[in-house]
Design an enzyme around this catalytic site. Structure first.
Site, PDB file in Angstrom:
ATOM      1  N   HIS A 196       3.808 -11.929 -11.941  1.00  0.00           N
ATOM      2  CA  HIS A 196       3.725 -12.358 -13.286  1.00  0.00           C
ATOM      3  C   HIS A 196       4.853 -12.395 -13.974  1.00  0.00           C
ATOM      4  O   HIS A 196       5.998 -12.138 -13.554  1.00  0.00           O
ATOM      5  CB  HIS A 196       2.943 -11.238 -13.832  1.00  0.00           C
ATOM      6  CG  HIS A 196       3.611  -9.967 -14.026  1.00  0.00           C
ATOM      7  ND1 HIS A 196       3.433  -8.919 -13.188  1.00  0.00           N
ATOM      8  CD2 HIS A 196       4.374  -9.612 -15.022  1.00  0.00           C
ATOM      9  CE1 HIS A 196       4.049  -7.832 -13.516  1.00  0.00           C
ATOM     10  NE2 HIS A 196       4.684  -8.248 -14.601  1.00  0.00           N
TER      11      HIS A 196
ATOM     12  N   HIS B 166      11.689 -14.730 -15.955  1.00  0.00           N
ATOM     13  CA  HIS B 166      11.786 -14.557 -14.480  1.00  0.00           C
ATOM     14  C   HIS B 166      10.427 -13.884 -13.763  1.00  0.00           C
ATOM     15  O   HIS B 166       9.733 -13.139 -14.501  1.00  0.00           O
ATOM     16  CB  HIS B 166      12.942 -13.656 -14.160  1.00  0.00           C
ATOM     17  CG  HIS B 166      12.617 -12.233 -14.405  1.00  0.00           C
ATOM     18  ND1 HIS B 166      12.882 -11.628 -15.663  1.00  0.00           N
ATOM     19  CD2 HIS B 166      12.252 -11.165 -13.785  1.00  0.00           C
ATOM     20  CE1 HIS B 166      12.610 -10.377 -15.818  1.00  0.00           C
ATOM     21  NE2 HIS B 166      12.048 -10.249 -14.539  1.00  0.00           N
TER      22      HIS B 166
END
Length: 186
Positions: free
Chosen positions: A42, A121
């Site tokens: 995620h 990220h």
């Protein structure tokens, strides 16, 4: 409940990244890393920490208010890097400025204070100790460029830790504004 707010990539993006990172596990030093599970991949917008269960409805309302004020985002997983010698990550391209604005709005609305600026990220692996070879793994990711996808939801997620990898479950899903059908989000 230990909670965080995230954007979850669709299944296709996860599968592409899993294929691209499979060879990294064969590189020197890879055996000393704790690799994150693909089911938990995620993009964290805000970490909330431990939150009493009775506060979840208020958090959900605030999150919904924030989400409706932000557009759907066109994103792709691409490239890679490290945070020192402790975290290996896959980068994000596309609507990253809008993703930063969304993360800032979520943090403001939910009163999250974080000493680290938001850096889009997806964490691939971690190390408790300085892990040699992480830079080579990040370099090997340099050419990766996944398929573009549309992020049209923000998720309030629960993190359960203990023995084995962390397990993440969706507590609440709120949609951002925008038109068109959402694609294969999980």
């Amino acid at each position: 409940m230990r909670l965080f707010v995230a954007v979850n990539p669709p299944t296709r993006a996860i599968e592409e990244l899993a294929a691209a990172t499979a060879s990294l596990r064969e590189l020197p030093g890879a055996d000393r890393l704790r690799w994150s599970e693909t089911a938990g991949w995620h993009l964290t917008l805000a970490f909330l920490g431990d939150v009493p269960a009775d506060e979840v409805p208020q958090l959900s309302e605030k999150l919904a208010t924030v989400a409706v004020g932000h557009p759907r985002l066109r994103l792709r997983l691409a490239g890679g890097g490290t945070f020192g010698d402790r975290v290996l990550w896959c980068g994000v391209q596309g609507g990253t400025a809008a993703l930063r604005r969304l993360a800032d709005a979520v943090r403001d609305a939910l009163d999250v204070t974080d000493d680290h600026p938001f850096h889009p990220h997806l964490t691939l692996a971690r190390s408790r100790f300085r892990a040699g070879g992480m830079r080579a793994m990040a370099d090997a990711m340099r050419g990766f460029r996944g398929t573009e996808w549309e992020a049209g939801s923000v998720y309030l997620m629960r993190s359960e830790t203990g023995f084995g990898p962390a397990r993440y479950t969706v507590v609440e899903r709120v949609r951002t504004q925008g038109r068109g059908e959402l694609r294969d989000e999980r």
